[in-house]
Design a protein around this motif. Structure first.
Motif: not given
Length: 74
Positions: A33-34, A24-25, A22, A68, A30
Motif C-alpha cells: 500500500r505504501f 514503518t509500513c 517505508k 494514514r 502494508i
C-alpha cells in the motif's frame, strides 16, 4: 588555463523521511500500500518543504499522518 570545479553535492531532504515511513509500513505489513501511495506522499512532502519545513522528524510525522489519511480513503 586552469579551471576549478566545485564538487556539487545533492542533498535530498525527502530521502530519510520516506525511508522511515517505508520501514514503518513494512513493520505494519502494508508495504504494498505504501508503494501505491508513494507518488502522492512525495507530492505532499514536497509541498511541506516548499512551505519551509526541513526537519526530518517533522516531515516523517506529517508524512505518516498524511499516509494514514490516504489509506483510510482507499
Amino acid at each position: 588555463m586552469t579551471r576549478t570545479y566545485a564538487k556539487m553535492v545533492e542533498i535530498n531532504v525527502l530521502e530519510k523521511p520516506i525511508e522511515r515511513i517505508k520501514q514503518t509500513c513494512e513493520l505494519m505489513g502494508i508495504a504494498d500500500r505504501f508503494d501505491r501511495a508513494l507518488p502522492e506522499l512525495e507530492t505532499f512532502l514536497e509541498a511541506e518543504i516548499a512551505q519551509g519545513e526541513v526537519r526530518e522528524s517533522r516531515l516523517t510525522l506529517d508524512g505518516l499522518c498524511y499516509l494514514r489519511q490516504l489509506l483510510a480513503q482507499a
